[in-house]
Design a protein around this motif. Sequence first.
Motif, PDB file in Angstrom:
ATOM      1  N   CYS A 163      -8.005   0.210  -4.197  1.00 16.80           N
ATOM      2  CA  CYS A 163      -9.346   0.066  -3.622  1.00 16.80           C
ATOM      3  C   CYS A 163      -9.458  -1.288  -2.927  1.00 16.80           C
ATOM      4  O   CYS A 163      -8.555  -2.107  -3.019  1.00 16.80           O
ATOM      5  CB  CYS A 163     -10.407   0.158  -4.721  1.00 16.80           C
ATOM      6  SG  CYS A 163     -10.223  -1.087  -5.997  1.00 16.80           S
ATOM      7  N   ARG A 201      12.837 -18.041   3.342  1.00 19.05           N
ATOM      8  CA  ARG A 201      14.260 -17.684   3.466  1.00 19.05           C
ATOM      9  C   ARG A 201      14.646 -17.533   4.943  1.00 19.05           C
ATOM     10  O   ARG A 201      15.671 -18.022   5.389  1.00 19.05           O
ATOM     11  CB  ARG A 201      14.525 -16.369   2.715  1.00 19.05           C
ATOM     12  CG  ARG A 201      15.985 -15.976   2.610  1.00 19.05           C
ATOM     13  CD  ARG A 201      16.151 -14.681   1.848  1.00 19.05           C
ATOM     14  NE  ARG A 201      15.744 -13.495   2.600  1.00 19.05           N
ATOM     15  CZ  ARG A 201      16.506 -12.826   3.454  1.00 19.05           C
ATOM     16  NH1 ARG A 201      17.727 -13.236   3.684  1.00 19.05           N
ATOM     17  NH2 ARG A 201      16.050 -11.755   4.089  1.00 19.05           N
ATOM     18  N   ILE A 229       0.867  -1.190   0.000  1.00 20.43           N
ATOM     19  CA  ILE A 229       0.000   0.000   0.000  1.00 20.43           C
ATOM     20  C   ILE A 229       0.898   1.232   0.000  1.00 20.43           C
ATOM     21  O   ILE A 229       1.654   1.464   0.948  1.00 20.43           O
ATOM     22  CB  ILE A 229      -0.952   0.005   1.223  1.00 20.43           C
ATOM     23  CG1 ILE A 229      -1.843  -1.234   1.180  1.00 20.43           C
ATOM     24  CG2 ILE A 229      -1.774   1.287   1.271  1.00 20.43           C
ATOM     25  CD1 ILE A 229      -2.809  -1.361   2.354  1.00 20.43           C
ATOM     26  N   THR A 287       5.229 -11.734   6.067  1.00 23.09           N
ATOM     27  CA  THR A 287       6.107 -11.429   4.936  1.00 23.09           C
ATOM     28  C   THR A 287       5.656 -12.284   3.745  1.00 23.09           C
ATOM     29  O   THR A 287       4.958 -13.275   3.932  1.00 23.09           O
ATOM     30  CB  THR A 287       7.562 -11.810   5.315  1.00 23.09           C
ATOM     31  OG1 THR A 287       7.526 -12.978   6.149  1.00 23.09           O
ATOM     32  CG2 THR A 287       8.246 -10.714   6.066  1.00 23.09           C
TER      33      THR A 287
HETATM   34  C1  FAD Z   1       0.275  -3.398  -7.950  1.00 22.68           C
HETATM   35  C2  FAD Z   1      -0.672  -4.018  -6.970  1.00 22.68           C
HETATM   36  C3  FAD Z   1      -2.021  -3.684  -7.021  1.00 22.68           C
HETATM   37  C4  FAD Z   1      -2.905  -4.261  -6.113  1.00 22.68           C
HETATM   38  N1  FAD Z   1      -4.217  -3.871  -6.133  1.00 22.68           N
HETATM   39  C5  FAD Z   1      -5.059  -4.294  -5.166  1.00 22.68           C
HETATM   40  C6  FAD Z   1      -6.350  -3.715  -5.027  1.00 22.68           C
HETATM   41  O1  FAD Z   1      -6.728  -2.796  -5.757  1.00 22.68           O
HETATM   42  N2  FAD Z   1      -7.156  -4.168  -4.028  1.00 22.68           N
HETATM   43  C7  FAD Z   1      -6.735  -5.142  -3.149  1.00 22.68           C
HETATM   44  O2  FAD Z   1      -7.512  -5.523  -2.257  1.00 22.68           O
HETATM   45  N3  FAD Z   1      -5.497  -5.672  -3.225  1.00 22.68           N
HETATM   46  C8  FAD Z   1      -4.659  -5.272  -4.203  1.00 22.68           C
HETATM   47  N4  FAD Z   1      -3.373  -5.748  -4.253  1.00 22.68           N
HETATM   48  C9  FAD Z   1      -2.971  -6.754  -3.277  1.00 22.68           C
HETATM   49  C10 FAD Z   1      -2.651  -6.101  -1.922  1.00 22.68           C
HETATM   50  O3  FAD Z   1      -1.804  -5.024  -2.116  1.00 22.68           O
HETATM   51  C11 FAD Z   1      -1.995  -7.125  -1.018  1.00 22.68           C
HETATM   52  O4  FAD Z   1      -2.870  -8.187  -0.818  1.00 22.68           O
HETATM   53  C12 FAD Z   1      -1.656  -6.620   0.368  1.00 22.68           C
HETATM   54  O5  FAD Z   1      -1.224  -5.299   0.362  1.00 22.68           O
HETATM   55  C13 FAD Z   1      -0.626  -7.564   0.942  1.00 22.68           C
HETATM   56  O6  FAD Z   1      -0.289  -7.151   2.235  1.00 22.68           O
HETATM   57  P1  FAD Z   1       0.730  -7.986   3.130  1.00 22.68           P
HETATM   58  O7  FAD Z   1       0.905  -7.241   4.385  1.00 22.68           O
HETATM   59  O8  FAD Z   1       0.285  -9.406   3.213  1.00 22.68           O
HETATM   60  O9  FAD Z   1       2.084  -8.028   2.289  1.00 22.68           O
HETATM   61  P2  FAD Z   1       3.062  -6.828   1.907  1.00 22.68           P
HETATM   62  O10 FAD Z   1       2.293  -5.621   1.590  1.00 22.68           O
HETATM   63  O11 FAD Z   1       3.973  -7.420   0.882  1.00 22.68           O
HETATM   64  O12 FAD Z   1       3.873  -6.575   3.253  1.00 22.68           O
HETATM   65  C14 FAD Z   1       4.959  -7.369   3.654  1.00 22.68           C
HETATM   66  C15 FAD Z   1       5.930  -6.466   4.384  1.00 22.68           C
HETATM   67  O13 FAD Z   1       7.003  -7.257   4.893  1.00 22.68           O
HETATM   68  C16 FAD Z   1       8.187  -6.494   4.768  1.00 22.68           C
HETATM   69  N5  FAD Z   1       9.309  -7.442   4.796  1.00 22.68           N
HETATM   70  C17 FAD Z   1       9.637  -8.361   3.870  1.00 22.68           C
HETATM   71  N6  FAD Z   1      10.726  -9.027   4.255  1.00 22.68           N
HETATM   72  C18 FAD Z   1      11.095  -8.550   5.455  1.00 22.68           C
HETATM   73  C19 FAD Z   1      12.158  -8.845   6.362  1.00 22.68           C
HETATM   74  N7  FAD Z   1      13.044  -9.794   6.094  1.00 22.68           N
HETATM   75  N8  FAD Z   1      12.240  -8.145   7.517  1.00 22.68           N
HETATM   76  C20 FAD Z   1      11.329  -7.182   7.817  1.00 22.68           C
HETATM   77  N9  FAD Z   1      10.323  -6.841   6.973  1.00 22.68           N
HETATM   78  C21 FAD Z   1      10.193  -7.526   5.818  1.00 22.68           C
HETATM   79  C22 FAD Z   1       8.026  -5.800   3.428  1.00 22.68           C
HETATM   80  O14 FAD Z   1       8.898  -4.696   3.308  1.00 22.68           O
HETATM   81  C23 FAD Z   1       6.564  -5.420   3.476  1.00 22.68           C
HETATM   82  O15 FAD Z   1       6.365  -4.137   4.030  1.00 22.68           O
HETATM   83  C24 FAD Z   1      -2.448  -5.207  -5.158  1.00 22.68           C
HETATM   84  C25 FAD Z   1      -1.093  -5.557  -5.128  1.00 22.68           C
HETATM   85  C26 FAD Z   1      -0.199  -4.960  -6.007  1.00 22.68           C
HETATM   86  C27 FAD Z   1       1.258  -5.314  -5.931  1.00 22.68           C
END
Ligand code: FAD
Length: 470
Positions: free
Chosen positions: A64, A291, A48, A284
């Motif tokens: 969204c 990893r 995000i 993550t």
């Molecule tokens: C281009 C794009 C458009 C999208 N559009 C939509 C949409 O319109 N609507 C929707 O609902 N979803 C959408 N998604 C999907 C949505 O963004 C994801 O489902 C959601 O943001 C994932 O969140 P998360 O916290 O699981 O993972 P991430 O957002 O990947 O968060 C993981 C975090 O872990 C951190 N991290 C990784 N490795 C380490 C480490 N070794 N040590 C410490 N920190 C670490 C990373 O820096 C990151 O901040 C989209 C995704 C993308 C890429």
Amino acid sequence: MSNKKIAVIGGGISGLAAAYSLEEMAQRKGKSISITLFEKNNRIGGNILTERVGDFLIEGGPDCFLSEKPWAIQLCEWLGMGESLLRTNDEYRRTYIYWKGRLRELPEGIMLMIPTRFFPLLKSDLFSLAGKLRMGMELFIPKRKSGGDESLSEFVRRRLGQEIVERVAEPLVAGVHAENPDAMSIKSRFPRFVQMEEEYGSLIKGMLAKRKIMLNSESGKPKWTMFMTLKNGLDELPLTIVKALKMTTIITNKEVSEINKVSGYKIYLKNRDTIDADVVIFATPSYETGRLLRGLNSSISDQLDTIPYVSTATISLAYKKDSILHPMNGFGFLVPRVENRRIMGASWVSRKFSYRTPDDSILIRCFIGGSRNEELVFLDDKDMLKMIREELRDVMGISAEPILTRIYRWEKAMPQYIIGHDERVSRIEQSISKYPDMFVTGSAYRGGGISECIKNAQLTAESVLKYLNL
Ligand SMILES: Cc1cc2nc3c(=O)[nH]c(=O)nc-3n(C[C@H](O)[C@H](O)[C@H](O)COP(=O)(O)OP(=O)(O)OC[C@H]3O[C@@H](n4cnc5c(N)ncnc54)[C@H](O)[C@@H]3O)c2cc1C
């Protein structure tokens, strides 16, 4: 206060929602807990990412969330952000498909990829007459006898025919999930389609029944539109969570490099610091969790590595309104793979949502990459802009100079739910359950959108508190 230390790794929406839920649930029981959240970047939010440039509001990642999956809206309301929830502009609720060299309107009544209205479909120039008849036959096609997973293409072709697969389903899942429908698991990505076939014997009947229930339960204008966002940008959600956290220490700019376990967990940071924890939540990407766990349990790492990821990019271009002739009478367009274009689709952002641009400007957000043509993500900025402007010229007839451009590359950010995904995830969960004090959550497992990440983070928080007997 529980003297157990909880470590959350990853400050995307999953990690933040997990920390917030842990605090909320503990507080409701009158308990206090100690959480440390580690984020490798210098900003929280993960995928995000909202950028503000003058009066432009640009979403680099998601733009969204789906209201049908209620957890994001619920969380916003709990956080006191109800007033910030922003609907789409109903008057532009139309999608176009680029087919045989021009944009054609997706007929009204096609919900996701299922037709629910006869006349708009009949009038549409997106499908052949044979294709339309084939869709209507869906009502009479018996449900599949054997169970087991199927690809989205196989499932949709079996029920509705090839034209819906190539002209709607494929560009939709390429645009939203960056996935290849020939490999995508119907059971994991669209479980309700499988349920509809099972329950109603037909997707059309199932969708109509669902629409009827919705209409009966909603008097007047529904409160939410299908897609919802936040007036000041989606990053308001992670930022508000951070402000609400009281028992969590957030450490940004600290990459976790390894996890080990002696009696409790040892978390090694890249700068060689170590931190002890009693419980670890990995929020993550699955390959990154793999990893981090390799030294502790390589067989879990191997399993986590079986979830593939692809890279995508969004490119936002702003123009002066009067330099664009295209009416942009909708939310945007999608491009089927068989059209062999480099662009997968684009959102006409300034139509879809208000408060995104100054009045005299428009904003277009384009998608490229994914399983279709991932190599494009790694073009340098100059070539990327040249390429995307050529695509917009061919598809929308735009030759004007943009007044603002932004490129966001998302390397290995989109998990692919390929056939057998649910079974793969169950096996991972079973292996991890050998460590009752270790949890995984995030978009790789049971739902890849923001809302599902929030729900899964809440379920993870419940499991953690249960383990801690709180
Ligand atoms: C281009 C794009 C458009 C999208 N559009 C939509 C949409 O319109 N609507 C929707 O609902 N979803 C959408 N998604 C999907 C949505 O963004 C994801 O489902 C959601 O943001 C994932 O969140 P998360 O916290 O699981 O993972 P991430 O957002 O990947 O968060 C993981 C975090 O872990 C951190 N991290 C990784 N490795 C380490 C480490 N070794 N040590 C410490 N920190 C670490 C990373 O820096 C990151 O901040 C989209 C995704 C993308 C890429």
